[in-house]
Design an enzyme around this catalytic site. Structure first.
Site, PDB file in Angstrom:
ATOM      1  N   THR A 186       0.134   4.359   0.415  1.00  0.00           N
ATOM      2  CA  THR A 186      -0.208   5.279   1.498  1.00  0.00           C
ATOM      3  C   THR A 186       0.363   4.806   2.825  1.00  0.00           C
ATOM      4  O   THR A 186       0.972   5.575   3.570  1.00  0.00           O
ATOM      5  CB  THR A 186      -1.734   5.426   1.597  1.00  0.00           C
ATOM      6  OG1 THR A 186      -2.235   5.966   0.376  1.00  0.00           O
ATOM      7  CG2 THR A 186      -2.118   6.342   2.744  1.00  0.00           C
ATOM      8  N   CYS A 195       0.869  -1.181   0.000  1.00  0.00           N
ATOM      9  CA  CYS A 195       0.000   0.000   0.000  1.00  0.00           C
ATOM     10  C   CYS A 195       0.899   1.222   0.000  1.00  0.00           C
ATOM     11  O   CYS A 195       1.709   1.402   0.921  1.00  0.00           O
ATOM     12  CB  CYS A 195      -0.890  -0.018   1.243  1.00  0.00           C
ATOM     13  SG  CYS A 195      -1.914   1.454   1.484  1.00  0.00           S
ATOM     14  N   CYS A 246      -0.708   3.901  -6.758  1.00  0.00           N
ATOM     15  CA  CYS A 246      -1.533   3.242  -5.745  1.00  0.00           C
ATOM     16  C   CYS A 246      -1.737   1.812  -6.224  1.00  0.00           C
ATOM     17  O   CYS A 246      -1.938   1.571  -7.419  1.00  0.00           O
ATOM     18  CB  CYS A 246      -2.874   3.956  -5.588  1.00  0.00           C
ATOM     19  SG  CYS A 246      -4.055   3.100  -4.507  1.00  0.00           S
TER      20      CYS A 246
END
Length: 253
Positions: A77, A75, A184
């Protein structure tokens, strides 16, 4: 010391990390993998950094409590928010993150569009990448939270997603974009839809293959590569158990 036959833990805020899991399985088919998607708390990209860090540590503990021998934060983020803290907390464990594949894109192209979450674009990790390589190409940055929401719902090529991408990418149809960085892990699932809405050919870059290579390297360096001759097992779990069916479908696309 973890067992060589233990699973590699793979974590994402939802289903996006399945794109990385596919690369891991391709590179290391004899390994066991335990995947956890936190769809109950997705998306992470619009949350505060401290909140993402808390959720990431909770996911890591969940996987490590199952005896995983390594942790892959699939991920962007969560990597931006917590990878350094995770490595400090678990110094004896291979902990591998992911980052937007900006470097190879700017080394080969002149006009590069980066699609990512809001947090990935604003966090220090991406800003360092931008400072290092930004002078080599014209770089455009666009947050695309709607792609995350679509993939979480299992939509990788539906009319609502297409309409969203048409609006998102309209400003770039007359720009000579020759590369798109998929920043992403949800985004590789909509590669064809992105190119269709962009309206002209472009090379696509994502961090999944590099993350798989680095995970393999780290396991080998730690003496933790599985020695079994046959294919490994893959277990998919999710904080919303009913969402596992979507992960299964994405894994076999």
């Amino acid at each position: 010391m973890p067992s060589r036959d233990a699973s590699v833990g793979v974590f994402d805020s939802g289903h996006g990390g399945i794109s990385v899991l596919r690369e891991l399985i391709h590179r290391m088919p004899n390994e066991d993998f335990l995947y956890f998607g936190d769809s109950a708390n997705a998306p992470y990209g619009t949350r505060e950094t401290a909140d993402v860090r808390r959720l990431t540590f909770a996911a890591a503990r969940r996987l490590l409590d199952r005896g995983c021998k390594a942790l892959v934060v699939a991920c962007n983020t969560a990597t931006s928010a917590a990878i350094d803290d995770l490595r400090a907390a678990y110094p004896a464990l291979p902990v591998v993150g992911i980052e937007p594949a900006l470097k190879p894109a700017v080394l080969a192209h002149d006009h590069v569009l980066v699609l990512a979450t809001e947090m990935t674009l604003r966090e220090e990790k991406f800003r360092r990448l931008l400072a290092s390589y930004g002078g080599r190409a014209q770089i455009y940055q666009t947050p695309a939270p709607g792609i995350v929401e679509a993939v979480e719902a299992g939509d990788v090529d539906g009319p609502r997603l297409s309409a969203y991408l048409d609006r998102l990418l309209a400003p770039y149809r007359q720009v000579p974009i020759d590369a798109v960085v998929l920043g992403c892990t949800h985004f590789p699932f909509v590669r064809e839809a992105i190119l269709r809405s962009l309206g002209h050919p472009a090379a696509l870059y994502d961090g999944g293959p590099g993350t798989a290579r680095e995970t393999c390297r780290r396991l080998e360096a730690a003496g933790l590569r599985s020695g079994r001759p046959g294919p490994g097992r893959v277990e998919l779990t999710n904080s919303r158990p009913e969402a596992v069916a979507v992960s299964e479908r994405l894994l076999h696309l």
